[in-house]
Write an enzyme that holds these catalytic residues in place. Sequence first.
Site, PDB file in Angstrom:
ATOM      1  N   ASP A  44      16.721  38.810  61.466  1.00  0.00           N
ATOM      2  CA  ASP A  44      15.720  39.803  61.740  1.00  0.00           C
ATOM      3  C   ASP A  44      15.154  39.106  63.124  1.00  0.00           C
ATOM      4  O   ASP A  44      15.984  39.481  64.359  1.00  0.00           O
ATOM      5  CB  ASP A  44      14.844  39.646  60.779  1.00  0.00           C
ATOM      6  CG  ASP A  44      13.625  40.461  60.795  1.00  0.00           C
ATOM      7  OD1 ASP A  44      13.808  41.803  60.692  1.00  0.00           O
ATOM      8  OD2 ASP A  44      12.254  40.142  61.017  1.00  0.00           O
ATOM      9  N   SER A  45      14.411  38.492  63.420  1.00  0.00           N
ATOM     10  CA  SER A  45      14.055  37.960  64.574  1.00  0.00           C
ATOM     11  C   SER A  45      15.011  36.913  64.885  1.00  0.00           C
ATOM     12  O   SER A  45      15.190  36.585  66.214  1.00  0.00           O
ATOM     13  CB  SER A  45      12.601  37.193  64.503  1.00  0.00           C
ATOM     14  OG  SER A  45      12.720  35.949  63.663  1.00  0.00           O
TER      15      SER A  45
ATOM     16  N   LYS B  28      16.399  31.275  49.639  1.00  0.00           N
ATOM     17  CA  LYS B  28      17.129  31.648  48.481  1.00  0.00           C
ATOM     18  C   LYS B  28      17.814  33.160  48.716  1.00  0.00           C
ATOM     19  O   LYS B  28      18.475  33.459  47.787  1.00  0.00           O
ATOM     20  CB  LYS B  28      16.165  31.977  47.186  1.00  0.00           C
ATOM     21  CG  LYS B  28      15.514  30.633  46.898  1.00  0.00           C
ATOM     22  CD  LYS B  28      14.483  30.972  45.687  1.00  0.00           C
ATOM     23  CE  LYS B  28      13.180  30.580  45.917  1.00  0.00           C
ATOM     24  NZ  LYS B  28      12.101  30.904  45.130  1.00  0.00           N
TER      25      LYS B  28
ATOM     26  N   THR C 171      14.843  31.984  62.085  1.00  0.00           N
ATOM     27  CA  THR C 171      15.275  31.209  60.932  1.00  0.00           C
ATOM     28  C   THR C 171      16.938  30.813  61.186  1.00  0.00           C
ATOM     29  O   THR C 171      17.305  29.519  60.909  1.00  0.00           O
ATOM     30  CB  THR C 171      15.428  31.880  59.532  1.00  0.00           C
ATOM     31  OG1 THR C 171      14.018  32.553  59.307  1.00  0.00           O
ATOM     32  CG2 THR C 171      15.896  31.188  58.353  1.00  0.00           C
TER      33      THR C 171
ATOM     34  N   ASP D 298      14.232  39.802  48.681  1.00  0.00           N
ATOM     35  CA  ASP D 298      13.070  39.682  47.787  1.00  0.00           C
ATOM     36  C   ASP D 298      11.729  40.378  48.734  1.00  0.00           C
ATOM     37  O   ASP D 298      11.781  40.427  49.920  1.00  0.00           O
ATOM     38  CB  ASP D 298      12.676  38.284  47.136  1.00  0.00           C
ATOM     39  CG  ASP D 298      12.071  37.252  48.551  1.00  0.00           C
ATOM     40  OD1 ASP D 298      12.567  37.106  49.429  1.00  0.00           O
ATOM     41  OD2 ASP D 298      10.992  37.278  48.096  1.00  0.00           O
TER      42      ASP D 298
ATOM     43  N   LYS E 204      19.609  43.359  61.724  1.00  0.00           N
ATOM     44  CA  LYS E 204      18.548  44.083  62.348  1.00  0.00           C
ATOM     45  C   LYS E 204      18.219  44.019  63.647  1.00  0.00           C
ATOM     46  O   LYS E 204      17.574  43.335  64.285  1.00  0.00           O
ATOM     47  CB  LYS E 204      17.088  43.820  61.594  1.00  0.00           C
ATOM     48  CG  LYS E 204      17.153  44.003  60.174  1.00  0.00           C
ATOM     49  CD  LYS E 204      15.476  44.160  59.967  1.00  0.00           C
ATOM     50  CE  LYS E 204      15.327  44.257  58.375  1.00  0.00           C
ATOM     51  NZ  LYS E 204      13.731  43.854  57.926  1.00  0.00           N
TER      52      LYS E 204
ATOM     53  N   GLU F 141      23.465  33.604  56.349  1.00  0.00           N
ATOM     54  CA  GLU F 141      22.194  33.878  56.030  1.00  0.00           C
ATOM     55  C   GLU F 141      21.977  35.467  55.694  1.00  0.00           C
ATOM     56  O   GLU F 141      22.876  36.193  55.913  1.00  0.00           O
ATOM     57  CB  GLU F 141      21.515  33.616  57.646  1.00  0.00           C
ATOM     58  CG  GLU F 141      20.241  34.191  57.824  1.00  0.00           C
ATOM     59  CD  GLU F 141      19.001  33.684  56.758  1.00  0.00           C
ATOM     60  OE1 GLU F 141      19.167  33.661  55.700  1.00  0.00           O
ATOM     61  OE2 GLU F 141      17.693  33.486  57.494  1.00  0.00           O
ATOM     62  N   ASP F 142      21.066  35.861  54.918  1.00  0.00           N
ATOM     63  CA  ASP F 142      20.544  37.010  54.443  1.00  0.00           C
ATOM     64  C   ASP F 142      20.586  37.984  55.456  1.00  0.00           C
ATOM     65  O   ASP F 142      21.189  39.117  55.602  1.00  0.00           O
ATOM     66  CB  ASP F 142      19.791  36.813  53.374  1.00  0.00           C
ATOM     67  CG  ASP F 142      18.416  36.561  53.724  1.00  0.00           C
ATOM     68  OD1 ASP F 142      18.340  36.108  54.887  1.00  0.00           O
ATOM     69  OD2 ASP F 142      17.299  36.579  52.766  1.00  0.00           O
ATOM     70  N   ILE F 143      19.571  37.730  56.242  1.00  0.00           N
ATOM     71  CA  ILE F 143      19.046  38.586  57.358  1.00  0.00           C
ATOM     72  C   ILE F 143      19.060  37.952  58.825  1.00  0.00           C
ATOM     73  O   ILE F 143      18.307  37.071  58.785  1.00  0.00           O
ATOM     74  CB  ILE F 143      17.881  39.329  57.101  1.00  0.00           C
ATOM     75  CG1 ILE F 143      18.007  40.152  55.984  1.00  0.00           C
ATOM     76  CG2 ILE F 143      17.515  40.376  58.180  1.00  0.00           C
ATOM     77  CD1 ILE F 143      16.874  41.079  55.318  1.00  0.00           C
TER      78      ILE F 143
HETATM   79  P1  IMP Z   1      13.862  35.732  60.860  1.00  0.00           P
HETATM   80  O1  IMP Z   1      13.726  34.355  60.774  1.00  0.00           O
HETATM   81  O2  IMP Z   1      12.842  36.633  61.310  1.00  0.00           O
HETATM   82  O3  IMP Z   1      15.403  36.302  61.327  1.00  0.00           O
HETATM   83  O4  IMP Z   1      13.880  36.378  59.208  1.00  0.00           O
HETATM   84  C1  IMP Z   1      14.769  36.060  58.274  1.00  0.00           C
HETATM   85  C2  IMP Z   1      14.136  35.836  57.053  1.00  0.00           C
HETATM   86  O5  IMP Z   1      13.163  36.818  56.835  1.00  0.00           O
HETATM   87  C3  IMP Z   1      15.446  36.234  56.198  1.00  0.00           C
HETATM   88  O6  IMP Z   1      16.153  34.850  55.805  1.00  0.00           O
HETATM   89  C4  IMP Z   1      14.509  36.963  55.021  1.00  0.00           C
HETATM   90  O7  IMP Z   1      14.302  35.893  53.984  1.00  0.00           O
HETATM   91  C5  IMP Z   1      13.347  37.447  55.623  1.00  0.00           C
HETATM   92  N1  IMP Z   1      13.280  38.912  55.650  1.00  0.00           N
HETATM   93  C6  IMP Z   1      13.437  39.584  57.123  1.00  0.00           C
HETATM   94  N2  IMP Z   1      13.647  40.929  57.103  1.00  0.00           N
HETATM   95  C7  IMP Z   1      13.582  41.074  55.653  1.00  0.00           C
HETATM   96  C8  IMP Z   1      13.785  42.465  54.647  1.00  0.00           C
HETATM   97  O8  IMP Z   1      14.134  43.530  55.215  1.00  0.00           O
HETATM   98  N3  IMP Z   1      13.959  42.009  53.711  1.00  0.00           N
HETATM   99  C9  IMP Z   1      13.697  40.856  52.817  1.00  0.00           C
HETATM  100  N4  IMP Z   1      13.541  39.643  53.652  1.00  0.00           N
HETATM  101  C10 IMP Z   1      13.494  39.867  54.862  1.00  0.00           C
HETATM  102 MG    MG Z   2      12.667  35.900  51.780  1.00  0.00          MG
END
Ligand code: IMP
Ligand code: MG
Length: 189
Positions: A105-106, A45, A109, A161, A133, A101-103
């Site tokens: 990160d790794s 979301k 997702t 969130d 990131k 996508e919002d972020i």
């Molecule tokens: P990934 O799969 O590690 O790239 O993470 C992606 C998901 O982790 C994002 O869609 C967010 O929902 C959540 N996430 C990662 N970092 C943050 C943050 O700093 N704030 C909020 N949600 C985050």
């Molecule tokens: Mg989240």
Amino acid sequence: MKSIYDDIETVLFSAEDIRQMVEEMARRISEDYIDNDLILVSVLKGCVIFLSDLTRSVTIKHQIDFIGAASYGNQTRSMGNVRITKDIDISIRGKDVLLIEDIYDSGYTLEAALDLLKIHRPQSIEVCVLLNKKAKHKVDIPVKYCGFDAPDVFAVGYGLDIGEYYRNLNCIAVLKDEVYAKIKADSHD
Ligand code: IMP
Ligand code: MG
């Protein structure tokens, strides 16, 4: 009445920073996809607020749809175990998909979302993220549109969130340590 804005430690990106970034990004998307059959597919979301601004700023004809993804881990760290909870509703076969996508990160997702969307045989697929990131990447994913490079901190607001709260902040911010600590403690109750 207490305001969620009282819980902010640092504003990373203000509402005005975000507005300008979205306008510029939408202008580029509108140009780049002028001859294509564009569909914005966003990951629920965290993306809903970003998507709702972006779709209204894109001036070419396009569709929108959503997928759901949940990653196991704790509240501030994803662990590379992504589960798809909702597939797209409308056909993307032969269409030009922009995954929103919002972020990044790794990247787990994004990787799972791309794998899912490729099964539906779009003509093209590119990635658009609100925050990148770079210090946290575990998998390498080409990003065509990036809103902001973000530091390695846990950010909330503008859809992002913690424990499903703070999505309604109009900026992207880091909360005070005691606020994060309380949310984590409450989630163990
Ligand atoms: P990934 O799969 O590690 O790239 O993470 C992606 C998901 O982790 C994002 O869609 C967010 O929902 C959540 N996430 C990662 N970092 C943050 C943050 O700093 N704030 C909020 N949600 C985050
Ligand atoms: Mg989240």
